[in-house]
Design a protein around this motif. Structure first.
Motif, short mmCIF file in Angstrom:
data_model
loop_
_atom_site.label_atom_id
_atom_site.label_comp_id
_atom_site.label_asym_id
_atom_site.label_seq_id
_atom_site.Cartn_x
_atom_site.Cartn_y
_atom_site.Cartn_z
N THR A 17 0.91 -1.16 -0.01
CA THR A 17 0.06 -0.03 -0.12
C THR A 17 0.77 1.12 -0.04
O THR A 17 2.00 1.14 0.16
CB THR A 17 -1.09 -0.01 1.34
OG1 THR A 17 -0.12 0.07 2.39
CG2 THR A 17 -1.85 -1.09 1.42
N LEU A 46 -7.83 1.41 2.27
CA LEU A 46 -6.54 1.08 2.16
C LEU A 46 -6.09 2.31 0.95
O LEU A 46 -6.76 2.63 0.10
CB LEU A 46 -6.01 -0.16 1.73
CG LEU A 46 -6.49 -1.17 2.46
CD1 LEU A 46 -6.08 -2.76 1.92
CD2 LEU A 46 -5.46 -1.25 3.77
N LEU A 48 -3.95 3.09 -2.02
CA LEU A 48 -3.16 2.42 -3.31
C LEU A 48 -3.05 3.30 -4.18
O LEU A 48 -3.50 4.60 -4.08
CB LEU A 48 -4.33 1.30 -4.04
CG LEU A 48 -4.66 0.34 -2.99
CD1 LEU A 48 -5.58 -0.42 -3.76
CD2 LEU A 48 -3.80 -0.47 -2.22
#
Length: 146
Positions: A17, A46, A48
């Motif tokens: 990530t 998350l 990204l």
């Protein structure tokens, strides 16, 4: 068992990530439905890297997984995993690392080529136009000469 785990606590996920900031909520339950099993539900956001615009974005993860548990190798080998839908099966072990299982499932759920949802890349004004001539236009001109 339920709780919250930070991305920073999961080293392999942290590498995949853009940031170690973020949390994942999880609920793990167990039971017996003909065979013993563990169920895991994970939810979180998350950071990204978008493969279109090369900028970070928040990707929402909502995941449910199930693993069947066998008492010993003999029992695991006796199962017809494909026919019975038991592809995700493993040995029941007192030293089961639930955190490694959670991290593995999240890693497997990550998109191969993450992009902003719904073509939501920020405006890339000025990056789409090049001042250099198109090399194919030069080839077209050469083709007309011959």
């Amino acid at each position: 068992m339920n709780g919250v785990i930070t991305v920073g606590e999961l080293p392999r996920l942290m590498e995949a990530t853009m940031s170690d900031v973020g949390t994942l909520s999880y609920i793990m339950t167990g039971g017996v439905n003909v065979r013993p099993y563990l169920s895991l539900k994970i939810n979180g956001d998350l950071s990204l890297l978008c493969q279109r615009c090369a900028r970070p974005f928040l990707w929402h993860l909502q995941l449910e997984c199930l693993v069947w548990l066998a008492h010993d190798e003999r029992e695991l080998d006796a199962w017809d995993r494909e026919a019975d839908g038991l592809a995700d099966a493993m040995l029941a072990d007192e030293r089961f690392d639930w955190q490694a299982w959670l991290e593995e499932e999240v890693l497997l759920a990550l998109p191969v080529s993450p992009v902003h949802p719904n073509d939501g890349c920020p405006d890339l004004a000025g990056q789409g136009k090049s001042e250099r001539p198109n090399p194919f236009a030069v080839l077209a001109a050469l083709k007309r000469q011959h």
